[in-house]
Design a protein around this motif. Sequence first.
Motif, mmCIF file in Angstrom:
data_model
loop_
_atom_site.group_PDB
_atom_site.id
_atom_site.type_symbol
_atom_site.label_atom_id
_atom_site.label_comp_id
_atom_site.label_asym_id
_atom_site.label_seq_id
_atom_site.Cartn_x
_atom_site.Cartn_y
_atom_site.Cartn_z
ATOM 1 N N LEU A 25 0.915 -1.063 0.105
ATOM 2 C CA LEU A 25 -0.038 0.084 -0.223
ATOM 3 C C LEU A 25 0.854 1.247 0.025
ATOM 4 C CD1 LEU A 25 -2.499 -1.295 2.606
ATOM 5 C CD2 LEU A 25 -2.715 -1.664 0.222
ATOM 6 N N LEU A 26 2.058 1.018 0.642
ATOM 7 C CA LEU A 26 2.655 2.158 0.641
ATOM 8 C C LEU A 26 4.273 1.756 0.594
ATOM 9 C CD1 LEU A 26 3.020 5.282 0.956
ATOM 10 C CD2 LEU A 26 2.830 5.180 3.371
ATOM 11 N N GLY A 27 5.216 1.820 -0.169
ATOM 12 C CA GLY A 27 6.392 1.171 -0.247
ATOM 13 C C GLY A 27 7.655 2.410 0.206
ATOM 14 N N ILE A 28 8.837 2.332 -0.458
ATOM 15 C CA ILE A 28 9.751 3.260 -0.140
ATOM 16 C C ILE A 28 9.487 4.428 -0.274
ATOM 17 C CG2 ILE A 28 12.196 4.094 -0.839
ATOM 18 C CD1 ILE A 28 12.868 0.981 -1.795
ATOM 19 N N GLY A 29 9.638 5.542 0.778
ATOM 20 C CA GLY A 29 9.347 6.835 0.414
ATOM 21 C C GLY A 29 9.092 7.446 1.778
ATOM 22 N N ASP A 30 8.352 6.729 2.854
ATOM 23 C CA ASP A 30 7.881 7.092 3.837
ATOM 24 C C ASP A 30 8.489 6.733 5.191
ATOM 25 O OD1 ASP A 30 5.804 8.352 5.680
ATOM 26 O OD2 ASP A 30 4.438 8.297 3.845
ATOM 27 N N ASP A 31 8.159 6.717 6.322
ATOM 28 C CA ASP A 31 8.692 6.458 7.544
ATOM 29 C C ASP A 31 8.553 4.959 7.639
ATOM 30 O OD1 ASP A 31 9.760 8.832 9.076
ATOM 31 O OD2 ASP A 31 7.542 9.403 8.568
ATOM 32 N N ALA A 32 7.870 4.239 7.125
ATOM 33 C CA ALA A 32 7.658 2.780 7.130
ATOM 34 C C ALA A 32 6.794 2.517 5.950
ATOM 35 C CB ALA A 32 7.032 2.417 8.353
ATOM 36 N N ALA A 33 6.656 1.079 5.654
ATOM 37 C CA ALA A 33 5.961 0.457 4.597
ATOM 38 C C ALA A 33 4.618 0.239 5.314
ATOM 39 C CB ALA A 33 6.742 -0.800 3.990
ATOM 40 N N LEU A 34 3.849 0.110 4.470
ATOM 41 C CA LEU A 34 2.232 -0.230 4.719
ATOM 42 C C LEU A 34 1.920 -1.396 3.686
ATOM 43 C CD1 LEU A 34 0.252 1.088 6.740
ATOM 44 C CD2 LEU A 34 -0.526 2.438 4.645
ATOM 45 N N LEU A 35 1.480 -2.488 4.520
ATOM 46 C CA LEU A 35 1.413 -3.797 3.753
ATOM 47 C C LEU A 35 0.072 -4.652 4.038
ATOM 48 C CD1 LEU A 35 4.981 -4.796 4.628
ATOM 49 C CD2 LEU A 35 4.263 -4.138 2.548
ATOM 50 N N GLN A 36 -0.532 -5.198 3.005
ATOM 51 C CA GLN A 36 -1.731 -5.867 3.336
ATOM 52 C C GLN A 36 -1.466 -7.426 3.217
ATOM 53 O OE1 GLN A 36 -5.073 -4.319 3.570
ATOM 54 N NE2 GLN A 36 -5.307 -6.542 4.276
ATOM 55 N N LEU A 37 -1.442 -7.991 4.403
ATOM 56 C CA LEU A 37 -1.410 -9.353 4.436
ATOM 57 C C LEU A 37 -2.795 -10.118 3.873
ATOM 58 C CD1 LEU A 37 0.633 -11.554 5.747
ATOM 59 C CD2 LEU A 37 -0.946 -11.629 7.456
ATOM 60 N N PRO A 38 -2.696 -11.162 2.941
ATOM 61 C CA PRO A 38 -3.820 -11.808 2.433
ATOM 62 C C PRO A 38 -4.546 -12.365 3.756
ATOM 63 C CG PRO A 38 -1.827 -12.630 1.073
ATOM 64 C CD PRO A 38 -1.441 -11.861 2.466
ATOM 65 N N ALA A 39 -5.940 -12.524 3.692
ATOM 66 C CA ALA A 39 -6.819 -12.832 4.739
ATOM 67 C C ALA A 39 -6.616 -14.552 4.832
ATOM 68 C CB ALA A 39 -8.294 -12.699 4.232
ATOM 69 N N GLY A 40 -6.507 -14.767 5.961
ATOM 70 C CA GLY A 40 -6.361 -16.176 6.425
ATOM 71 C C GLY A 40 -4.661 -16.777 6.362
ATOM 72 N N MET A 41 -3.999 -15.680 5.962
ATOM 73 C CA MET A 41 -2.551 -16.075 6.095
ATOM 74 C C MET A 41 -1.806 -15.807 7.199
ATOM 75 S SD MET A 41 -1.636 -17.669 3.271
ATOM 76 C CE MET A 41 -1.300 -17.946 1.504
ATOM 77 N N GLN A 42 -0.883 -16.678 7.815
ATOM 78 C CA GLN A 42 0.185 -16.110 8.624
ATOM 79 C C GLN A 42 1.553 -15.382 8.122
ATOM 80 O OE1 GLN A 42 0.286 -19.709 10.944
ATOM 81 N NE2 GLN A 42 -1.813 -19.155 12.240
ATOM 82 N N LEU A 43 1.908 -14.744 8.872
ATOM 83 C CA LEU A 43 3.175 -14.035 8.379
ATOM 84 C C LEU A 43 4.552 -14.648 8.808
ATOM 85 C CD1 LEU A 43 4.027 -11.359 7.513
ATOM 86 C CD2 LEU A 43 4.309 -10.479 9.579
ATOM 87 N N VAL A 44 5.434 -14.848 7.900
ATOM 88 C CA VAL A 44 6.810 -15.466 8.138
ATOM 89 C C VAL A 44 7.850 -14.624 7.851
ATOM 90 C CG1 VAL A 44 8.227 -17.622 7.476
ATOM 91 C CG2 VAL A 44 5.776 -17.507 7.482
ATOM 92 N N VAL A 45 8.682 -14.271 8.933
ATOM 93 C CA VAL A 45 9.827 -13.225 8.728
ATOM 94 C C VAL A 45 10.910 -13.729 9.223
ATOM 95 C CG1 VAL A 45 10.437 -10.996 9.887
ATOM 96 C CG2 VAL A 45 8.015 -11.537 9.722
ATOM 97 N N ALA A 46 12.021 -13.552 8.370
ATOM 98 C CA ALA A 46 13.483 -14.017 8.790
ATOM 99 C C ALA A 46 14.388 -12.803 8.341
ATOM 100 C CB ALA A 46 13.784 -15.148 7.853
ATOM 101 N N MET A 47 15.520 -12.659 8.768
ATOM 102 C CA MET A 47 16.380 -11.623 8.929
ATOM 103 C C MET A 47 17.958 -12.191 8.995
ATOM 104 S SD MET A 47 16.900 -8.340 11.603
ATOM 105 C CE MET A 47 17.149 -6.828 11.249
ATOM 106 N N ASP A 48 18.839 -11.872 7.879
ATOM 107 C CA ASP A 48 20.076 -12.288 7.701
ATOM 108 C C ASP A 48 20.960 -11.229 7.248
ATOM 109 O OD1 ASP A 48 21.003 -14.790 8.892
ATOM 110 O OD2 ASP A 48 19.713 -15.735 7.430
ATOM 111 N N THR A 49 22.293 -11.076 7.891
ATOM 112 C CA THR A 49 23.234 -10.000 7.547
ATOM 113 C C THR A 49 24.281 -10.743 6.745
ATOM 114 O OG1 THR A 49 22.532 -8.611 8.935
ATOM 115 C CG2 THR A 49 24.654 -8.419 8.439
#
Lengths: 318, 318
Positions: A25-49
């Motif tokens: 809904l809102l990508g690069i260019g604001d303080d944060a991104a605004l995202l719409q998760l599809p209904a009924g789905m869970q979120l999976v998050v990973a981070m690696d450097t």
Amino acid sequence: MDSKVAEFDLIERIRRRIATRSDVLLGIGDDAALLQLPAGMQLVVAMDTLNSGVHFPPETAPADIGWKALAVNLSDLAAMGALPAWCTLSLSLPDANSDFVDGFLDGFLALAEQHDIALVGGDTARGPLSICVTVHGFIEPGTALRRDGACVGDDLWVSGSLGDAAAALSQWRAGGAIDPGLRARLDRPTPRVSLGRALRGIATSCIDISDGLLADLGHVCKASDVGVRVDVDALPASQALRACFDAEAIRRLQATGGDDYELCFSAPVELRSAVIESASTHAPVTRIGRIVSRNGVSALDASGVAWQPGQAGFRHFE
Amino acid sequence: MDSKVAEFDLIERIRRRIATRSDVLLGIGDDAALLQLPAGMQLVVAMDTLNSGVHFPPETAPADIGWKALAVNLSDLAAMGALPAWCTLSLSLPDANSDFVDGFLDGFLALAEQHDIALVGGDTARGPLSICVTVHGFIEPGTALRRDGACVGDDLWVSGSLGDAAAALSQWRAGGAIDPGLRARLDRPTPRVSLGRALRGIATSCIDISDGLLADLGHVCKASDVGVRVDVDALPASQALRACFDAEAIRRLQATGGDDYELCFSAPVELRSAVIESASTHAPVTRIGRIVSRNGVSALDASGVAWQPGQAGFRHFE
């Protein structure tokens, strides 16, 4: 140039090249991104450097660094059976080098496009070369491939072939020529995303091989409260690996070398044909052992004799 | 100690200390975290890195580094009006220093607890000291405070006071004593999370002040296609700032100093009392200017004369 101006310029350079998705809904260019998760789905998050000189040789091509920074993260989503969606990128650079950024993006965005993953935010900063990526994916409730579901009696499987990345690193350390096929496995690993998706409902546990097969299997044993017996002579090896190293070196590279980003998973014996059928269009898979009741990770050769690696664990590049 | 063993030990050290939340289905300990977004909410994601010697003086206390690494990210959620939920942390350290990690966590987790935000994943790596954090929050659809909604005629407001962090940095650069009150603002900024939540439905645009008031307002002007006129003599200053600097230095620090992490927002003139009432329990707010039709950011003194900062932009610590 003022460093903040340079940072804004780099961000603008990145923003111009990225693809988007309808759920951003809102990508690069604001303080944060605004995202719409599809209904009924869970979120999976990973981070690696990835840090220069630790996770890749300093002379690695910028495009390969970009590819790998995203690949190692996508591999974590693959190991969960998740569908990639969005990522954020924090890029620390010694100076605002737009050539580096352009090259980096060539690799990063090529892989992002393959997996329809949108870059939605992050930052650039001055500092020693370091790339941190966070990836976000979706999963249907109850279907995530976890480390804690392996059952005694399950088969143990691995995708693709093992040891190539560590072999390239070993040749790099020796200072001689590096086989291009091996080097490609080190620089441009293939995250097994579609295989991970196909294994939902089939695999009882899954992990990606980043630190070395035996080390990573230790996490599965601990989480699932089981042991695992690995047949080191069954481990799949590429032609390139066989061409460049002797049998014992191959075993060691396969069993303890990291950076392969293949999936290692357990599945019930009665689902052997389902595993082979599900995997067939995504990646070759090989049966390499069995889940047993205890005693952590043990490795045996084809004659059933215990095998010990000469060098424990994988230390990445360092 | 083998560096991978050291990494697992550090991760275990972190895992033992963290709090969790019921919407964290799977936290630290697998390839990725598994998270349940509340029905009807959208996801807000921000990512910011702090590098030693760039974003904080190298001798900064580990607990302050931990606090600040999370604070600058929470500030981005605050600027969107989002409710914090989860974060991931990538910690690059020159060596596996458990004392540093313990101190770092003291600050990081103290702030995390204040905002009920759960650390759900990330990694530790060997490398120059660098901390990358990704934060995740929720927002009700259509209520995010964005940079692109400022309207001509709106009032411009700022929370708290400006210039303290830059003042501390200026004293640090001068090599003399650093006022403890100013130093606290540099080391332990307060993310204005509850204020951001309270401004939903009232503010037309919002940004957090990280790079300096005038520089950050430039982004609002660009995104909203408006100009802004700032009354530099109306900018709020702390007692500590007034005690340590002369009038012109104060103006410069307030207008161009970064790292304040206050919220700067626009709101319709007819909502002045709503702004004051909504803000009252969260943070002091001050009216500092107005949204105008064009010409970017202009700064005027109390007599209406254009004011120019002696030094453009804020360069963080460097």
